[in-house]
Design a protein around this motif. Structure first.
Motif, PDB file in Angstrom:
ATOM      1  N   LYS A   1       0.847  -1.190   0.000  1.00  0.00           N
ATOM      2  CA  LYS A   1       0.000   0.000   0.000  1.00  0.00           C
ATOM      3  C   LYS A   1       0.884   1.242   0.000  1.00  0.00           C
ATOM      4  O   LYS A   1       1.856   1.328   0.733  1.00  0.00           O
ATOM      5  CB  LYS A   1      -0.910  -0.007   1.212  1.00  0.00           C
ATOM      6  CG  LYS A   1      -1.971   1.062   1.182  1.00  0.00           C
ATOM      7  CD  LYS A   1      -3.066   0.724   2.157  1.00  0.00           C
ATOM      8  CE  LYS A   1      -4.135   1.781   2.178  1.00  0.00           C
ATOM      9  NZ  LYS A   1      -4.989   1.750   1.032  1.00  0.00           N
ATOM     10  N   LYS A   2       0.514   2.208  -0.844  1.00  0.00           N
ATOM     11  CA  LYS A   2       1.284   3.446  -0.924  1.00  0.00           C
ATOM     12  C   LYS A   2       1.104   4.259   0.350  1.00  0.00           C
ATOM     13  O   LYS A   2       0.054   4.253   0.966  1.00  0.00           O
ATOM     14  CB  LYS A   2       0.825   4.292  -2.111  1.00  0.00           C
ATOM     15  CG  LYS A   2       1.308   3.810  -3.431  1.00  0.00           C
ATOM     16  CD  LYS A   2       0.947   4.791  -4.511  1.00  0.00           C
ATOM     17  CE  LYS A   2       1.420   4.315  -5.858  1.00  0.00           C
ATOM     18  NZ  LYS A   2       1.065   5.251  -6.914  1.00  0.00           N
TER      19      LYS A   2
ATOM     20  N   GLU B   1      -3.562   2.808  -5.671  1.00  0.00           N
ATOM     21  CA  GLU B   1      -3.183   3.002  -4.284  1.00  0.00           C
ATOM     22  C   GLU B   1      -2.156   1.976  -3.814  1.00  0.00           C
ATOM     23  O   GLU B   1      -1.834   1.929  -2.649  1.00  0.00           O
ATOM     24  CB  GLU B   1      -4.405   2.986  -3.386  1.00  0.00           C
ATOM     25  CG  GLU B   1      -5.179   1.688  -3.400  1.00  0.00           C
ATOM     26  CD  GLU B   1      -6.344   1.718  -2.437  1.00  0.00           C
ATOM     27  OE1 GLU B   1      -6.094   1.796  -1.231  1.00  0.00           O
ATOM     28  OE2 GLU B   1      -7.473   1.671  -2.909  1.00  0.00           O
ATOM     29  N   PHE B   2      -1.653   1.165  -4.742  1.00  0.00           N
ATOM     30  CA  PHE B   2      -0.681   0.142  -4.368  1.00  0.00           C
ATOM     31  C   PHE B   2       0.556   0.245  -5.249  1.00  0.00           C
ATOM     32  O   PHE B   2       0.483   0.633  -6.410  1.00  0.00           O
ATOM     33  CB  PHE B   2      -1.276  -1.263  -4.531  1.00  0.00           C
ATOM     34  CG  PHE B   2      -2.400  -1.553  -3.592  1.00  0.00           C
ATOM     35  CD1 PHE B   2      -2.135  -1.839  -2.270  1.00  0.00           C
ATOM     36  CD2 PHE B   2      -3.701  -1.536  -4.026  1.00  0.00           C
ATOM     37  CE1 PHE B   2      -3.161  -2.113  -1.390  1.00  0.00           C
ATOM     38  CE2 PHE B   2      -4.741  -1.811  -3.164  1.00  0.00           C
ATOM     39  CZ  PHE B   2      -4.472  -2.092  -1.833  1.00  0.00           C
TER      40      PHE B   2
ATOM     41  N   LYS C   1      10.721  -2.655  -8.286  1.00  0.00           N
ATOM     42  CA  LYS C   1       9.404  -2.018  -8.368  1.00  0.00           C
ATOM     43  C   LYS C   1       8.942  -2.048  -9.822  1.00  0.00           C
ATOM     44  O   LYS C   1       9.700  -1.716 -10.734  1.00  0.00           O
ATOM     45  CB  LYS C   1       9.482  -0.574  -7.874  1.00  0.00           C
ATOM     46  CG  LYS C   1       8.152   0.121  -7.837  1.00  0.00           C
ATOM     47  CD  LYS C   1       8.289   1.505  -7.254  1.00  0.00           C
ATOM     48  CE  LYS C   1       6.941   2.195  -7.229  1.00  0.00           C
ATOM     49  NZ  LYS C   1       7.059   3.544  -6.665  1.00  0.00           N
ATOM     50  N   ILE C   2       7.691  -2.460 -10.024  1.00  0.00           N
ATOM     51  CA  ILE C   2       7.149  -2.534 -11.375  1.00  0.00           C
ATOM     52  C   ILE C   2       5.925  -1.629 -11.484  1.00  0.00           C
ATOM     53  O   ILE C   2       5.329  -1.238 -10.477  1.00  0.00           O
ATOM     54  CB  ILE C   2       6.769  -3.987 -11.758  1.00  0.00           C
ATOM     55  CG1 ILE C   2       5.693  -4.534 -10.823  1.00  0.00           C
ATOM     56  CG2 ILE C   2       7.984  -4.874 -11.782  1.00  0.00           C
ATOM     57  CD1 ILE C   2       5.117  -5.852 -11.259  1.00  0.00           C
TER      58      ILE C   2
ATOM     59  N   ARG D   1       1.735  -5.474 -14.153  1.00  0.00           N
ATOM     60  CA  ARG D   1       1.544  -6.493 -13.123  1.00  0.00           C
ATOM     61  C   ARG D   1       0.906  -7.769 -13.673  1.00  0.00           C
ATOM     62  O   ARG D   1       1.345  -8.870 -13.358  1.00  0.00           O
ATOM     63  CB  ARG D   1       0.690  -5.940 -12.003  1.00  0.00           C
ATOM     64  CG  ARG D   1       0.406  -6.925 -10.901  1.00  0.00           C
ATOM     65  CD  ARG D   1      -0.511  -6.331  -9.856  1.00  0.00           C
ATOM     66  NE  ARG D   1      -1.764  -5.874 -10.406  1.00  0.00           N
ATOM     67  CZ  ARG D   1      -2.864  -6.610 -10.539  1.00  0.00           C
ATOM     68  NH1 ARG D   1      -2.855  -7.858 -10.139  1.00  0.00           N
ATOM     69  NH2 ARG D   1      -3.965  -6.106 -11.032  1.00  0.00           N
ATOM     70  N   THR D   2      -0.099  -7.658 -14.526  1.00  0.00           N
ATOM     71  CA  THR D   2      -0.780  -8.868 -15.010  1.00  0.00           C
ATOM     72  C   THR D   2       0.118  -9.687 -15.926  1.00  0.00           C
ATOM     73  O   THR D   2       0.155 -10.914 -15.814  1.00  0.00           O
ATOM     74  CB  THR D   2      -2.086  -8.500 -15.732  1.00  0.00           C
ATOM     75  OG1 THR D   2      -1.802  -7.562 -16.764  1.00  0.00           O
ATOM     76  CG2 THR D   2      -3.085  -7.897 -14.771  1.00  0.00           C
ATOM     77  N   LYS D   3       0.854  -9.004 -16.816  1.00  0.00           N
ATOM     78  CA  LYS D   3       1.757  -9.737 -17.710  1.00  0.00           C
ATOM     79  C   LYS D   3       2.859 -10.437 -16.928  1.00  0.00           C
ATOM     80  O   LYS D   3       3.164 -11.606 -17.167  1.00  0.00           O
ATOM     81  CB  LYS D   3       2.385  -8.787 -18.735  1.00  0.00           C
ATOM     82  CG  LYS D   3       1.455  -8.363 -19.841  1.00  0.00           C
ATOM     83  CD  LYS D   3       2.202  -7.686 -20.960  1.00  0.00           C
ATOM     84  CE  LYS D   3       2.676  -6.334 -20.505  1.00  0.00           C
ATOM     85  NZ  LYS D   3       3.292  -5.539 -21.566  1.00  0.00           N
TER      86      LYS D   3
END
Length: 133
Positions: free
Chosen positions: A35-36, A87-88, A105-106, A111-113
């Protein structure tokens, strides 16, 4: 392509980051969702609010010249606080047998790929474990 799998190596590419492991060196590979934190924006919001209340209490109501800068500061803080609906923060974590942990960090859009490619790696690793047993 984030992960390139060969029969004995796993290569990672993300942006300018490049690193590789032998297939048996990786202990854990996964995505981390964090969480940011908006600590600085929240503190600035509190400071602006404190100054606004200070000026309201210790000044004449005829002199309302402090309201425009206060509203401008609130506007800037809100724009800084809510640039996107994300928010993440997402990270790829690779732990190896040498107790070394790589954390990259991506982007949220990737994220899904990357998650699908990590799933491919994990299924390959599972198949390899089944063949050894």
């Amino acid at each position: 392509m984030f992960i390139t799998l060969t029969h004995d190596q796993v290569r990672f590419y993300y942006g300018s980051e490049h690193w590789q492991y032998n297939f048996d060196e990786i202990v854990e590979l996964g995505l981390l969702k964090k969480k940011k934190s908006y600590f600085l924006e929240n503190i600035a919001f509190l400071i602006v609010t404190a100054f606004a209340y200070y000026f309201i209490i210790f000044s004449n109501f005829a002199e309302l010249y402090y309201i425009i800068p206060t509203l401008l500061c609130y506007t800037i803080l809100i724009i800084l606080r809510f640039p996107k609906n994300l928010e993440f923060d997402y990270y790829v974590i690779v732990k190896d047998i040498y107790q070394k942990e790589t954390k990259i960090k991506i982007k949220a859009l990737d994220r899904t790929k990357i998650g699908k490619q990590i799933d491919q790696y994990l299924s390959l690793k599972f198949d390899q474990i089944l063949q050894e047993a």
